[in-house]
Design an enzyme around this catalytic site. Sequence first.
Site, PDB file in Angstrom:
ATOM      1  N   HIS A   1      -0.232  -8.795  -3.505  1.00 55.19           N
ATOM      2  CA  HIS A   1      -0.639  -7.403  -3.692  1.00 55.19           C
ATOM      3  C   HIS A   1      -1.352  -7.284  -5.032  1.00 55.19           C
ATOM      4  O   HIS A   1      -0.856  -7.750  -6.055  1.00 55.19           O
ATOM      5  CB  HIS A   1       0.580  -6.469  -3.684  1.00 55.19           C
TER       6      HIS A   1
ATOM      7  N   ASP B   1       6.645   7.285   0.834  1.00 57.57           N
ATOM      8  CA  ASP B   1       5.630   6.907  -0.158  1.00 57.57           C
ATOM      9  C   ASP B   1       4.276   7.510   0.204  1.00 57.57           C
ATOM     10  O   ASP B   1       3.544   7.979  -0.658  1.00 57.57           O
ATOM     11  CB  ASP B   1       5.498   5.386  -0.260  1.00 57.57           C
TER      12      ASP B   1
ATOM     13  N   ARG C   1       0.896  12.739  -5.672  1.00 62.98           N
ATOM     14  CA  ARG C   1       0.641  12.231  -7.029  1.00 62.98           C
ATOM     15  C   ARG C   1      -0.842  12.226  -7.339  1.00 62.98           C
ATOM     16  O   ARG C   1      -1.265  12.505  -8.455  1.00 62.98           O
ATOM     17  CB  ARG C   1       1.199  10.804  -7.158  1.00 62.98           C
TER      18      ARG C   1
ATOM     19  N   SER D   1       6.393   2.720  -5.275  1.00 59.52           N
ATOM     20  CA  SER D   1       5.397   2.897  -4.224  1.00 59.52           C
ATOM     21  C   SER D   1       4.942   1.537  -3.679  1.00 59.52           C
ATOM     22  O   SER D   1       4.943   1.292  -2.469  1.00 59.52           O
ATOM     23  CB  SER D   1       4.205   3.672  -4.816  1.00 59.52           C
TER      24      SER D   1
ATOM     25  N   LYS E   1       6.590  -0.521   0.148  1.00 57.11           N
ATOM     26  CA  LYS E   1       5.759  -0.974   1.273  1.00 57.11           C
ATOM     27  C   LYS E   1       5.869  -2.489   1.469  1.00 57.11           C
ATOM     28  O   LYS E   1       5.944  -2.975   2.594  1.00 57.11           O
ATOM     29  CB  LYS E   1       4.299  -0.579   1.026  1.00 57.11           C
TER      30      LYS E   1
END
Length: 425
Positions: free
Chosen positions: A84, A163, A170, A185, A189
């Site tokens: 990620h 999320d 946000r 967040s 995931k």
Amino acid sequence: MSFSAVELIIKKRERQELTSKEINWLVENYTSGVVADEQMSALAMAILLNGMDRREIKDLTMAMIASGERLDFSGLTAPTSDKHSTGGVGDKITLPLAPLVASYGVAVPQLSGRGLGHTGGTLDKLESIPGWQATLSNTELYSQLAEIGAVICAAGTGLAPADRKLYSLRDVTGTVEAIPLIASSIMSKKIAEGTSSLVLDVKVGSGAFMKTLDTAIELAQTLVQLGKDAGVNTSALLTDMSTPLGLKIGNALEVEESVEVLQGGGPADVVELTVELAKEMLKLAGLGDVDPSENLKNGKAFDKWRQMITAQGGDPDAELPKARHSHEVLATESGFITRLDALDVGVASWRLGAGRERKEDAVQFGAGVQLHAQLGDRVKKGEPLMTLFTDTEEKFARALGLAEQAVSISEQSSGARKLILHRIS
Ligand code: URA
């Protein structure tokens, strides 16, 4: 057990810790609509200002995971590994990385998103390939992973729905940059996705969320700890995002550059980061020390790419979309490029049509920026520094100023760029 949202907002406003039960109640009731958006916005701002400790961040992450489904790849024979990135300009690394790692027998379930703002989205990039489909059912995802070993697809709405709701809030309440909120967040995931190992590419610099190495290290440590607590073998590389990655920024342009890398070529920085992240993923997946540059050179990673694109309806041989208009930006003096700002180039590319302003906007596949020189290169006055591409000629006016201000040229070289800044495991 029931709580009052107002009392919990006040508690965090007064810098007190929220208990596990309070956090679970908030997330559950926000997801179901009992806690209102304006209450969650106030809480998000209180968290941004006053922070959360490790236990609270872990509780928040676990509560967001529990708001939706969890995927399970434990039935696969291959180990799983994922990457990620916190997002950057020209960051197309997922595209060559997923097939490269899969070419060594490690399964890569890469559930991705679309771009919002100046950092591009992996799905937008791949959708520039004619026929390619981002949406897969969980069964299709599982079979592609079992048969080919690499999948890049849209994260389904069932993963961490809390999320999804909180992230859009946000985005419009100035609360994106809170480490507890970013960390929960991302990790909710990734943990719900079911990968057994994970490498985080935490970007640092003007084109990233985290502008300084210190804040990036704090975020990376939080992310790695959350992963380990959940039984996911996790590590992080902190990498430079003060200047764009590679020479091509934009959807089809980034696919083009990824294919160059998969065919054994491409810019040195894109190759270096792809190889370093692949090494880390293979190590975490239990393969020991492997030199992944081998499969970039011998065509195995490129074969995997072709299989992965074809399995999702894409034609790997099709011509990619090209923008209708182009404009060259020339060097105004001779010397070394001492600054080539990632944020300026990213926003210029976005304004040319490569990104979207609102969630419902369509992106222009051919739009973006092609650099002709990178940070540290020597250029001559009058030579092209970059070419801007768009389908909508009027867009040049809003991108040109940014593209020009992105570059500083000096007679003195500022030295080589360090790409990998730090490693946390
Ligand atoms: N990426 C995410 O998924 N969430 C954040 O909060 C920031 C980046």
